[in-house]
Design an enzyme around this catalytic site. Sequence first.
Site, mmCIF file in Angstrom:
data_model
loop_
_atom_site.group_PDB
_atom_site.id
_atom_site.type_symbol
_atom_site.label_atom_id
_atom_site.label_comp_id
_atom_site.label_asym_id
_atom_site.label_seq_id
_atom_site.Cartn_x
_atom_site.Cartn_y
_atom_site.Cartn_z
ATOM 1 N N HIS A 175 30.398 47.681 35.710
ATOM 2 C CA HIS A 175 29.586 46.750 34.920
ATOM 3 C C HIS A 175 29.975 46.830 33.464
ATOM 4 O O HIS A 175 30.245 47.917 32.954
ATOM 5 C CB HIS A 175 28.092 47.060 35.063
ATOM 6 C CG HIS A 175 27.254 45.868 34.755
ATOM 7 N ND1 HIS A 175 26.956 45.499 33.470
ATOM 8 C CD2 HIS A 175 26.708 44.956 35.568
ATOM 9 C CE1 HIS A 175 26.240 44.393 33.513
ATOM 10 N NE2 HIS A 175 26.078 44.038 34.768
ATOM 11 N N ASP A 221 24.891 44.097 42.949
ATOM 12 C CA ASP A 221 25.440 43.307 44.051
ATOM 13 C C ASP A 221 25.794 44.147 45.278
ATOM 14 O O ASP A 221 25.874 43.620 46.383
ATOM 15 C CB ASP A 221 26.677 42.529 43.584
ATOM 16 C CG ASP A 221 26.305 41.383 42.656
ATOM 17 O OD1 ASP A 221 25.221 40.813 42.844
ATOM 18 O OD2 ASP A 221 27.090 41.075 41.742
HETATM 19 N N1 CMC Z 1 36.865 48.818 41.050
HETATM 20 C C1 CMC Z 1 37.936 49.514 40.577
HETATM 21 N N2 CMC Z 1 38.167 49.659 39.268
HETATM 22 C C2 CMC Z 1 37.314 49.087 38.416
HETATM 23 C C3 CMC Z 1 36.192 48.361 38.844
HETATM 24 C C4 CMC Z 1 35.983 48.233 40.225
HETATM 25 N N3 CMC Z 1 34.954 47.547 40.693
HETATM 26 N N4 CMC Z 1 35.512 47.907 37.790
HETATM 27 C C5 CMC Z 1 36.178 48.328 36.710
HETATM 28 N N5 CMC Z 1 37.272 49.035 37.092
HETATM 29 C C6 CMC Z 1 38.267 49.654 36.229
HETATM 30 C C7 CMC Z 1 39.320 48.619 35.836
HETATM 31 O O1 CMC Z 1 40.385 48.570 36.744
HETATM 32 C C8 CMC Z 1 39.724 49.108 34.465
HETATM 33 O O2 CMC Z 1 40.579 50.195 34.637
HETATM 34 P P1 CMC Z 1 41.852 50.391 33.676
HETATM 35 O O3 CMC Z 1 41.277 50.541 32.296
HETATM 36 O O4 CMC Z 1 42.498 51.605 34.214
HETATM 37 O O5 CMC Z 1 42.662 49.137 33.814
HETATM 38 C C9 CMC Z 1 38.427 49.664 33.884
HETATM 39 O O6 CMC Z 1 37.626 50.040 35.007
HETATM 40 C C10 CMC Z 1 37.654 48.634 33.059
HETATM 41 O O7 CMC Z 1 37.463 47.476 33.884
HETATM 42 P P2 CMC Z 1 37.340 45.998 33.368
HETATM 43 O O8 CMC Z 1 37.522 45.085 34.508
HETATM 44 O O9 CMC Z 1 38.217 45.809 32.172
HETATM 45 O O10 CMC Z 1 35.840 46.025 32.875
HETATM 46 P P3 CMC Z 1 34.991 44.771 32.473
HETATM 47 O O11 CMC Z 1 33.884 45.263 31.659
HETATM 48 O O12 CMC Z 1 35.862 43.711 31.906
HETATM 49 O O13 CMC Z 1 34.501 44.208 33.893
HETATM 50 C C11 CMC Z 1 33.392 43.940 35.900
HETATM 51 C C12 CMC Z 1 33.295 44.445 34.465
HETATM 52 C C13 CMC Z 1 31.994 43.879 36.479
HETATM 53 C C14 CMC Z 1 33.989 42.546 35.897
HETATM 54 C C15 CMC Z 1 34.282 44.895 36.699
HETATM 55 O O14 CMC Z 1 33.690 46.160 36.779
HETATM 56 C C16 CMC Z 1 34.565 44.359 38.095
HETATM 57 O O15 CMC Z 1 35.493 43.558 38.277
HETATM 58 N N6 CMC Z 1 33.761 44.778 39.108
HETATM 59 C C17 CMC Z 1 33.887 44.234 40.453
HETATM 60 C C18 CMC Z 1 33.181 42.889 40.559
HETATM 61 C C19 CMC Z 1 31.676 43.044 40.535
HETATM 62 O O16 CMC Z 1 31.121 43.868 41.243
HETATM 63 N N7 CMC Z 1 31.011 42.188 39.754
HETATM 64 C C20 CMC Z 1 29.539 42.156 39.664
HETATM 65 C C21 CMC Z 1 29.081 42.543 38.296
HETATM 66 S S1 CMC Z 1 27.344 42.987 38.178
HETATM 67 C C22 CMC Z 1 26.379 41.757 38.817
HETATM 68 C C23 CMC Z 1 26.707 40.413 38.308
HETATM 69 O O17 CMC Z 1 26.681 40.133 37.139
HETATM 70 O O18 CMC Z 1 26.986 39.576 39.158
#
Ligand code: CMC
Length: 383
Positions: free
Chosen positions: A269, A320
């Site tokens: 998140h 989720d």
């Molecule tokens: N699985 C594996 N690695 C992850 C995940 C994950 N679910 N989430 C973040 N990371 C890693 C990512 O690969 C990155 O690593 P590195 O720095 O080594 O490249 C680091 O953590 C930062 O991730 P990010 O994607 O840059 O973080 P963000 O703040 O831009 O994204 C997020 C947040 C929610 C989009 C992301 O955690 C994600 O894609 N999660 C999976 C999708 C998900 O469950 N979304 C629902 C969000 S909460 C409810 C809602 O709003 O719907």
Amino acid sequence: MSATITEKYPNYSPGLEGVIAGISTISEIDSDRSSLQYRGYDVHDLAEYGSYEETAYLLIHGKLPTKSELDEFRKLLAAEREVPEAVYTALKALPKETHPMDAIRTAFSVLAPFDPDYEKPATDDAANVRKAVRIVAKAGTMVANGHRIRNGLEPLKPKPEHNTAQNFLYLMTGEEPPAKTVQVMDASLTLYAEHGFNASTFACRVTVATLSDLYSGIVTGIGTLRGPLHGGANEEAMKMLLEIDTPDKAQAWIDDALEGKKKIMGFGHREYKKRDSRAIYLTKVAKELGVEKGDTRFGDIADILEKTMEERKNIHPNVDFPAAYAYYLLGIPTDLYTPIFVIARVAGWSTHAIEQLRNNRLIRPKCIYEGDANLKYVPLEDR
Ligand code: CMC
């Protein structure tokens, strides 16, 4: 070594991370305490002791209702649940394979001009509040009857005695839903109702800030929620759990996924770096549900994924993840999970739209231009 983007542009935050884009009195996320409050009330209390209707009232009107205010609000919602036949006609015209998120987005577009306050300007606050109540009342009707239409069934009429959770569940199945199903659905709607400047809410605010209307804001919100990095994650998380299938396969699956640098749906998140407050509550509910239903396999798989994600990446489940297997245990079709998020979040989106319009300024950020400049125009025949 070439400079990173943030070294090159110190004032630019990719994905707007950490950027303050407005002032709001609607909800507060405290990442350190893993807490979420709507208008100052902890969401765990609202989910445990309140109801989705109380929550929607709290969001839209800014205070908890008294008993008589809540009774009035419930009556108002009940009177507003039905939708014009034109919405069903439009849903019937969609191809069978239309995803329910596209169907509910379409349904809101068709609904907009039927609103009695359609012609009122975006700045008419009282009209916006009335629209918000209608939007909250009708979202579940349109998702559930849209589901019926896609399955070749006729839409059903909402029953005035049903609350939002009952209305959705009854219309979806055509049967009176069990009390426990209603209770879990109601709590999940409360937890999904609002969450600050998340992507879909921000998109909704950007839309209404042009003095466009509330319905356009909702349609924008739905389109933004649909993606798997946002609301679409609950459907994707369930697909992942079904692919893993049994707890004995979970460790190898997650090892493999992390090795392949896969994103694990339902984890991570932007705002919660410790735990997602809503996930803490819903995990308990989902696990209890598994025990009651005699099917603990998803809870057991969840334990393995959660432990591994925490140990290896310090990343925790978001709302989720438990929502996915809670809905599965309630017998809800997977592709309705994100539309259920819509049924809840319309309260948050509408409230943000109202707040934005009460103190509006066009939202218009800048970008850094890195493209070519000052090229000499070449006539078409010389290119
Ligand atoms: N699985 C594996 N690695 C992850 C995940 C994950 N679910 N989430 C973040 N990371 C890693 C990512 O690969 C990155 O690593 P590195 O720095 O080594 O490249 C680091 O953590 C930062 O991730 P990010 O994607 O840059 O973080 P963000 O703040 O831009 O994204 C997020 C947040 C929610 C989009 C992301 O955690 C994600 O894609 N999660 C999976 C999708 C998900 O469950 N979304 C629902 C969000 S909460 C409810 C809602 O709003 O719907």
